[in-house]
Design a protein around this motif. Sequence first.
Motif, mmCIF file in Angstrom:
data_model
loop_
_atom_site.group_PDB
_atom_site.id
_atom_site.type_symbol
_atom_site.label_atom_id
_atom_site.label_comp_id
_atom_site.label_asym_id
_atom_site.label_seq_id
_atom_site.Cartn_x
_atom_site.Cartn_y
_atom_site.Cartn_z
ATOM 1 N N ALA A 67 0.833 -1.197 0.000
ATOM 2 C CA ALA A 67 0.000 0.000 0.000
ATOM 3 C C ALA A 67 0.872 1.254 0.000
ATOM 4 O O ALA A 67 0.578 2.227 -0.714
ATOM 5 C CB ALA A 67 -0.929 -0.004 1.210
ATOM 6 N N GLU A 68 1.937 1.232 0.786
ATOM 7 C CA GLU A 68 2.863 2.374 0.797
ATOM 8 C C GLU A 68 3.493 2.584 -0.574
ATOM 9 O O GLU A 68 3.605 3.715 -1.059
ATOM 10 C CB GLU A 68 3.964 2.148 1.835
ATOM 11 N N LEU A 69 3.894 1.477 -1.206
ATOM 12 C CA LEU A 69 4.528 1.575 -2.521
ATOM 13 C C LEU A 69 3.553 2.085 -3.571
ATOM 14 O O LEU A 69 3.917 2.907 -4.420
ATOM 15 C CB LEU A 69 5.071 0.210 -2.949
ATOM 16 N N SER A 70 2.320 1.607 -3.541
ATOM 17 C CA SER A 70 1.363 2.048 -4.554
ATOM 18 C C SER A 70 0.998 3.515 -4.348
ATOM 19 O O SER A 70 0.796 4.252 -5.319
ATOM 20 C CB SER A 70 0.107 1.172 -4.549
ATOM 21 N N LYS A 71 0.947 3.962 -3.102
ATOM 22 C CA LYS A 71 0.680 5.385 -2.850
ATOM 23 C C LYS A 71 1.836 6.237 -3.362
ATOM 24 O O LYS A 71 1.633 7.258 -4.038
ATOM 25 C CB LYS A 71 0.472 5.627 -1.351
ATOM 26 N N ALA A 72 3.068 5.801 -3.051
ATOM 27 C CA ALA A 72 4.232 6.515 -3.569
ATOM 28 C C ALA A 72 4.267 6.451 -5.091
ATOM 29 O O ALA A 72 4.680 7.405 -5.763
ATOM 30 C CB ALA A 72 5.514 5.914 -2.984
ATOM 31 N N GLY A 73 3.832 5.312 -5.659
ATOM 32 C CA GLY A 73 3.801 5.170 -7.099
ATOM 33 C C GLY A 73 2.841 6.129 -7.761
ATOM 34 O O GLY A 73 3.146 6.703 -8.821
ATOM 35 N N MET A 74 1.669 6.329 -7.170
ATOM 36 C CA MET A 74 0.717 7.281 -7.740
ATOM 37 C C MET A 74 1.241 8.710 -7.623
ATOM 38 O O MET A 74 1.043 9.531 -8.523
ATOM 39 C CB MET A 74 -0.633 7.152 -7.041
ATOM 40 N N ARG A 75 1.950 9.001 -6.541
ATOM 41 C CA ARG A 75 2.545 10.338 -6.412
ATOM 42 C C ARG A 75 3.628 10.542 -7.469
ATOM 43 O O ARG A 75 3.747 11.619 -8.055
ATOM 44 C CB ARG A 75 3.120 10.527 -5.006
ATOM 45 N N SER A 76 4.420 9.505 -7.720
ATOM 46 C CA SER A 76 5.448 9.586 -8.748
ATOM 47 C C SER A 76 4.812 9.761 -10.128
ATOM 48 O O SER A 76 5.291 10.547 -10.961
ATOM 49 C CB SER A 76 6.312 8.319 -8.710
ATOM 50 N N TYR A 77 3.730 9.033 -10.363
ATOM 51 C CA TYR A 77 3.021 9.118 -11.640
ATOM 52 C C TYR A 77 2.473 10.519 -11.876
ATOM 53 O O TYR A 77 2.623 11.094 -12.968
ATOM 54 C CB TYR A 77 1.902 8.084 -11.628
ATOM 55 N N MET A 78 1.854 11.089 -10.854
ATOM 56 C CA MET A 78 1.310 12.448 -11.009
ATOM 57 C C MET A 78 2.429 13.475 -11.083
ATOM 58 O O MET A 78 2.286 14.513 -11.746
ATOM 59 C CB MET A 78 0.358 12.772 -9.862
ATOM 60 N N ARG A 79 3.543 13.210 -10.430
ATOM 61 C CA ARG A 79 4.693 14.107 -10.579
ATOM 62 C C ARG A 79 5.136 14.133 -12.036
ATOM 63 O O ARG A 79 5.458 15.205 -12.568
ATOM 64 C CB ARG A 79 5.844 13.646 -9.686
ATOM 65 N N TYR A 80 5.153 12.957 -12.674
ATOM 66 C CA TYR A 80 5.486 12.924 -14.097
ATOM 67 C C TYR A 80 4.576 13.856 -14.880
ATOM 68 O O TYR A 80 5.028 14.643 -15.722
ATOM 69 C CB TYR A 80 5.371 11.489 -14.641
ATOM 70 N N TRP A 81 3.265 13.771 -14.631
ATOM 71 C CA TRP A 81 2.332 14.594 -15.402
ATOM 72 C C TRP A 81 2.513 16.075 -15.118
ATOM 73 O O TRP A 81 2.505 16.903 -16.040
ATOM 74 C CB TRP A 81 0.890 14.158 -15.119
ATOM 75 N N MET A 82 2.655 16.441 -13.864
ATOM 76 C CA MET A 82 2.809 17.853 -13.531
ATOM 77 C C MET A 82 4.097 18.417 -14.137
ATOM 78 O O MET A 82 4.115 19.533 -14.652
ATOM 79 C CB MET A 82 2.797 18.049 -12.009
#
Length: 314
Positions: A67-82
């Motif tokens: 769960a921690e990894l997937s949360k960090a993964g979504m933050r990384s993914y949105m960082r890519y978009w921003m």
Amino acid sequence: MSTLKDRLSDGLYGAGWAVVKKLPEPVAVGLGRRIADFTWKRRGKSVLRLEANLARVVPDASPERLAELSKAGMRSYMRYWMESFRLPTWSKERVGRDADIQDSHHLLEGLAAGRGVVLALPHLANWDLAGVWVTRSLGVPFTTVAERLKPESLYDRFVAYRESLGMEVLPHTGGSAFGTLARRLRAGGLVCLVADRDLSASGTEVSFFGDTARMPAGPAILAQQTGALLLPVTLWYDGPDMLRGRIHPPVDVPESGTRAEKTSVMTQALADVFAQGIAEHPEDWHMLQRLWLSDLEERPEPAAGAGRDGERGA
């Protein structure tokens, strides 16, 4: 005819490029994190698929760790978009400060020898920023491939965006991308391809984190047919302001075997380098789709949704 969903997707991406790049950077960063956390909390299909993929990468992880990894993964993914929405406004100095790609001598030496170079990379961190680093910091133009998205206006946005960053973009389907890539390489040019997910269903099977997946054969075949160097690349985020990466040593063409056998060996070598980079930075692997054949057999899944494999080519 475009559907309401298509038009909505196009409008949202258009708003992102128009609005996000004008926001103060701390506001844009905070917005991206809030969107990521909201999406993660909803536990939709993309988040669950990311978590299932990460379970293969970190097989001994507890549910809490996943769960921690997937949360960090979504933050990384949105960082890519921003970051990507704002990249057209970044100066050469900003790119040089915020991106550090190690062992670029492999690339520069290959180009200096006139051989042509294929850079192959997985969906790690921000490959668009890495591409801008190549065009601006190294001063090397390159050609890539993009998935033809629906609606066509959304595909046109992605093409215009990447071309504004100094990239030549070819459609994945509906054209002669392979022939154009081969010509660029024979002329001593650079080709960059995201290569950890096959979009054609006719790719090469590889062993990947203990199970069978299919990856594009294109990078290996291009290297065989043109004599270009094939260089794997891995990327990762290092803190809030830095993208780091590494250009790995060349994947050699085997001296013997059929073309299919050589392609299998070379694609497996790419997969092994990708796996190492993903295992070291699993939170930066943006694989929100089914990848392994055993998962695809459960329920067929359309090739990447708007903006992911088309964003960087395959």
